[in-house]
Write a protein that holds these residues in place. Structure first.
Motif, PDB file in Angstrom:
ATOM      1  N   GLN A  11      73.133  47.930  42.034  1.00  0.00           N
ATOM      2  CA  GLN A  11      74.418  47.147  40.803  1.00  0.00           C
ATOM      3  C   GLN A  11      74.280  47.293  39.618  1.00  0.00           C
ATOM      4  N   LEU A  12      72.649  47.000  39.145  1.00  0.00           N
ATOM      5  CA  LEU A  12      72.069  47.967  37.718  1.00  0.00           C
ATOM      6  C   LEU A  12      71.961  49.453  37.905  1.00  0.00           C
ATOM      7  N   MET A  13      72.412  49.770  38.546  1.00  0.00           N
ATOM      8  CA  MET A  13      72.624  51.231  38.345  1.00  0.00           C
ATOM      9  C   MET A  13      74.400  51.496  37.991  1.00  0.00           C
ATOM     10  N   HIS A  14      75.212  50.586  38.785  1.00  0.00           N
ATOM     11  CA  HIS A  14      76.781  50.707  38.561  1.00  0.00           C
ATOM     12  C   HIS A  14      77.036  49.470  37.413  1.00  0.00           C
ATOM     13  N   HIS A  15      75.793  49.097  36.749  1.00  0.00           N
ATOM     14  CA  HIS A  15      76.540  48.254  35.708  1.00  0.00           C
ATOM     15  C   HIS A  15      77.271  49.104  34.271  1.00  0.00           C
ATOM     16  N   PRO A  16      78.171  48.929  34.025  1.00  0.00           N
ATOM     17  CA  PRO A  16      79.335  49.569  33.189  1.00  0.00           C
ATOM     18  C   PRO A  16      78.382  48.744  31.725  1.00  0.00           C
ATOM     19  N   ASN A  17      78.074  48.228  31.410  1.00  0.00           N
ATOM     20  CA  ASN A  17      77.537  48.165  29.661  1.00  0.00           C
ATOM     21  C   ASN A  17      75.530  48.096  30.086  1.00  0.00           C
ATOM     22  N   ILE A  18      74.774  48.915  30.707  1.00  0.00           N
ATOM     23  CA  ILE A  18      73.425  48.411  30.837  1.00  0.00           C
ATOM     24  C   ILE A  18      72.548  49.809  30.198  1.00  0.00           C
ATOM     25  N   ARG A  19      71.241  49.092  29.362  1.00  0.00           N
ATOM     26  CA  ARG A  19      70.770  50.227  28.560  1.00  0.00           C
ATOM     27  C   ARG A  19      69.317  49.556  28.706  1.00  0.00           C
ATOM     28  N   PRO A  20      68.216  50.339  28.445  1.00  0.00           N
ATOM     29  CA  PRO A  20      66.801  50.311  28.257  1.00  0.00           C
ATOM     30  C   PRO A  20      66.714  49.556  27.273  1.00  0.00           C
ATOM     31  N   SER A  21      65.919  48.699  26.445  1.00  0.00           N
ATOM     32  CA  SER A  21      65.834  48.268  25.479  1.00  0.00           C
ATOM     33  C   SER A  21      64.349  49.025  24.587  1.00  0.00           C
ATOM     34  N   THR A  22      65.439  49.183  23.105  1.00  0.00           N
ATOM     35  CA  THR A  22      64.199  49.954  22.266  1.00  0.00           C
ATOM     36  C   THR A  22      62.640  49.630  22.024  1.00  0.00           C
ATOM     37  N   ARG A  23      63.038  48.084  22.542  1.00  0.00           N
ATOM     38  CA  ARG A  23      61.398  47.593  22.119  1.00  0.00           C
ATOM     39  C   ARG A  23      60.458  48.411  23.416  1.00  0.00           C
ATOM     40  N   THR A  24      60.963  48.821  24.526  1.00  0.00           N
ATOM     41  CA  THR A  24      60.027  48.899  25.593  1.00  0.00           C
ATOM     42  C   THR A  24      59.291  50.209  24.996  1.00  0.00           C
ATOM     43  N   ARG A  25      58.034  50.245  24.474  1.00  0.00           N
ATOM     44  CA  ARG A  25      57.995  51.412  23.854  1.00  0.00           C
ATOM     45  C   ARG A  25      57.901  52.400  24.272  1.00  0.00           C
ATOM     46  N   LYS A  26      56.830  52.098  26.029  1.00  0.00           N
ATOM     47  CA  LYS A  26      56.159  53.375  27.383  1.00  0.00           C
ATOM     48  C   LYS A  26      57.576  54.266  27.578  1.00  0.00           C
ATOM     49  N   ASP A  27      58.543  54.208  27.288  1.00  0.00           N
ATOM     50  CA  ASP A  27      59.533  54.514  28.678  1.00  0.00           C
ATOM     51  C   ASP A  27      60.590  55.409  27.236  1.00  0.00           C
ATOM     52  N   LEU A  28      60.110  55.361  25.963  1.00  0.00           N
ATOM     53  CA  LEU A  28      60.671  56.047  25.540  1.00  0.00           C
ATOM     54  C   LEU A  28      59.766  57.353  24.537  1.00  0.00           C
ATOM     55  N   PRO A  29      60.196  58.187  24.055  1.00  0.00           N
ATOM     56  CA  PRO A  29      59.906  59.304  23.643  1.00  0.00           C
ATOM     57  C   PRO A  29      59.221  58.816  21.815  1.00  0.00           C
ATOM     58  N   ALA A  30      58.455  59.278  21.646  1.00  0.00           N
ATOM     59  CA  ALA A  30      58.602  58.976  19.896  1.00  0.00           C
ATOM     60  C   ALA A  30      59.612  58.797  18.933  1.00  0.00           C
ATOM     61  N   ALA A  31      59.602  60.122  19.306  1.00  0.00           N
ATOM     62  CA  ALA A  31      61.103  60.172  18.377  1.00  0.00           C
ATOM     63  C   ALA A  31      62.521  59.338  18.462  1.00  0.00           C
ATOM     64  N   SER A  32      61.905  58.708  19.461  1.00  0.00           N
ATOM     65  CA  SER A  32      63.275  57.576  19.715  1.00  0.00           C
ATOM     66  C   SER A  32      62.716  55.946  19.491  1.00  0.00           C
ATOM     67  N   ARG A  33      61.633  55.736  19.370  1.00  0.00           N
ATOM     68  CA  ARG A  33      61.140  54.704  19.440  1.00  0.00           C
ATOM     69  C   ARG A  33      61.418  53.355  17.377  1.00  0.00           C
ATOM     70  N   GLY A  34      62.290  52.316  17.790  1.00  0.00           N
ATOM     71  CA  GLY A  34      62.191  51.955  16.886  1.00  0.00           C
ATOM     72  C   GLY A  34      63.719  52.325  16.097  1.00  0.00           C
ATOM     73  N   ARG A  35      64.573  52.588  17.459  1.00  0.00           N
ATOM     74  CA  ARG A  35      65.619  53.247  16.586  1.00  0.00           C
ATOM     75  C   ARG A  35      66.859  53.517  18.340  1.00  0.00           C
ATOM     76  N   GLN A  36      68.030  53.655  18.292  1.00  0.00           N
ATOM     77  CA  GLN A  36      68.741  53.844  19.322  1.00  0.00           C
ATOM     78  C   GLN A  36      68.061  55.375  19.877  1.00  0.00           C
ATOM     79  N   PRO A  37      68.181  55.713  21.535  1.00  0.00           N
ATOM     80  CA  PRO A  37      67.381  56.610  22.173  1.00  0.00           C
ATOM     81  C   PRO A  37      67.921  57.444  21.876  1.00  0.00           C
ATOM     82  N   LYS A  38      66.841  58.926  22.176  1.00  0.00           N
ATOM     83  CA  LYS A  38      68.712  59.887  21.222  1.00  0.00           C
ATOM     84  C   LYS A  38      69.148  60.554  22.585  1.00  0.00           C
ATOM     85  N   GLY A  39      70.160  61.195  21.602  1.00  0.00           N
ATOM     86  CA  GLY A  39      70.958  61.800  22.502  1.00  0.00           C
ATOM     87  C   GLY A  39      71.175  63.312  22.522  1.00  0.00           C
ATOM     88  N   VAL A  40      72.244  64.122  23.258  1.00  0.00           N
ATOM     89  CA  VAL A  40      72.284  64.857  23.325  1.00  0.00           C
ATOM     90  C   VAL A  40      73.396  65.572  21.424  1.00  0.00           C
TER      91      VAL A  40
END
Length: 421
Positions: A50-79
């Protein structure tokens, strides 16, 4: 194209569902069950599916260990954060990784190019490690034969470890994981125009002599000033930006208003230039620390903390006065420290000759005649400038009056400038 992102469902990580943060309390991977909680709400028991198919879910930017340095404190980087000229280079890196993994540039045997898979990339006869080393040799050959093209494609310095890093980041963050963080759009940060800066300082000057205002009140005054002075077309940052900028420039607003006025008055005389200390007494630094011991005021008294206040002459690096106070120091104690700096220390009967006056430049006989007795070898002078921290005892009105009487200048150190003290 949707980027494949790996989620960490370990307890403590946070996810944003429909704009609301939820924290993982428990995860049972053997049955695919997840329990998420948030304050003052019932626990949400759901499944990984259910989590995988939820239409509006994303990891929080406060979960620092799951994000690279360029994405911490802001929205995750994208293409879309990449410049248009860099996106083909990222997809070229992805094609190379697909060829290493599957033997095909497209990653699909049904869309194979002529001659694929090449013998060195055939997954049926080679290992993944062999295919990675083969890819490194291929890229190095391209660099030798056509160095300009390899440099333009940013593939001239690819190593075996680089391929592994790209592959891991691609699995976690999608194609953008293969991009260099320096290619991402530059973070704009907080851009304050000259008009808004003028409005902030004008509101600061006005509110110092009024009752304490909230951040919302200051925001309205800044908007009003900009509209009156520069017109309605001048953009003004958001409330959150103005609040953060105000705290960075002027510090916390938790002090009483009269203390804030005294501190602003003391800082107004600062020149902003580097001060060269050339003589004793030009700059004296004051600071207070709590000693790591407790003492008793009397035999049957309770142990209490002791505060040590030191006065350090910046030119000679010598302690010119000190004072021990029980519980905490006050502005009177600081004023007495300044008195001790200006007065000679009389010799005690049990002190030896090595403690007598021997300060360079002033004969001991002159000092003895001035004080009508022998004095200890402790320098004394009228301080010109006294630097302190932002403690409340250094902003007291009594200490400001002492400053006026002795003719010294007491200046708090600049905010976030520890080298001033």
């Amino acid at each position: 194209m949707t980027a494949a992102v790996a989620w960490d469902l370990s307890p403590g990580n946070e996810f944003v569902v429909n704009g609301v943060p939820w924290t993982v309390e428990a995860f049972q991977p053997q049955v695919g069950k997840v329990v998420l909680v948030r304050p003052e709400h019932e626990a949400w028991k759901t499944s990984v599916r259910q989590l995988m198919h939820h239409p509006n879910i994303r990891p929080s930017t406060r979960t620092r260990k799951d994000l690279p340095a360029a994405s911490r404190g802001r929205q995750p980087k994208g293409v879309l954060d990449l410049p248009p000229s860099k996106r083909p280079l990222v997809m070229l890196r992805v094609d190379h990784l697909r060829e290493v993994e599957t033997g095909f540039r497209s990653g699909d045997p049904l869309n194979a190019l002529p001659g694929e898979p090449k013998p060195q990339y055939d997954p049926n006869s080679t290992t993944l490690t062999e295919r990675r080393h083969a890819k490194v040799r291929e890229l190095r050959q391209d660099t030798i034969h056509n160095p300009d093209l390899a440099a333009a494609h940013c593939l001239d310095k690819v190593s075996y470890r680089t391929l592994i890093r790209w592959d891991l980041d691609r699995r976690r963050f999608g194609p953008v994981g293969c991009a260099d963080d320096r290619w991402l759009r530059e973070a704009t940060g907080r851009q304050i125009s000259a008009a808004v800066r003028e409005a902030i300082f004008a509101v600061r000057h006005e509110t110092l002599h009024r009752s304490k205002l909230t951040a919302k009140d200051r925001e309205r005054l800044i908007h009003q000033y900009v509209r009156e002075e520069f017109g309605k077309d001048e953009p003004v940052p958001s409330y959150e930006t103005l609040r953060v900028v105000w705290k960075e420039w002027f510090g916390s607003t938790g002090a009483r208003q009269r203390y804030a006025v005294s501190a602003a008055r003391a800082q107004a005389v600062a020149t902003g230039r580097h001060v060269v200390v050339s003589r004793p007494g030009q700059v004296v630094a004051l600071d207070t620390t709590v000693l790591p011991v407790k003492v008793r005021e009397q035999v049957f008294g309770d142990p209490v903390s002791v505060h040590l206040t030191l006065a350090l002459d910046v030119y000679t690096h010598s302690i010119v006065a000190f004072r021990l106070t029980l519980v905490s120091d006050t502005s009177v104690d600081v004023a007495m420290i300044l008195r001790d700096v200006m007065m000679p220390l009389p010799m005690r009967p049990d002190w030896g000759e090595e403690m007598e006056w021997a300060y360079p430049g002033v004969p001991g006989s002159v000092i003895a005649e001035f004080t009508d007795g022998k004095v200890a070898g402790l320098p004394f002078f009228a301080p010109e400038t006294v630097t302190t921290d932002h403690g409340s005892v250094y902003k007291n009105h009594h200490l400001i009056e002492v400053q006026r009487v002795i003719g010294a200048t007491i200046r708090p150190s600049r905010v976030l400038r520890p080298t001033d003290k």
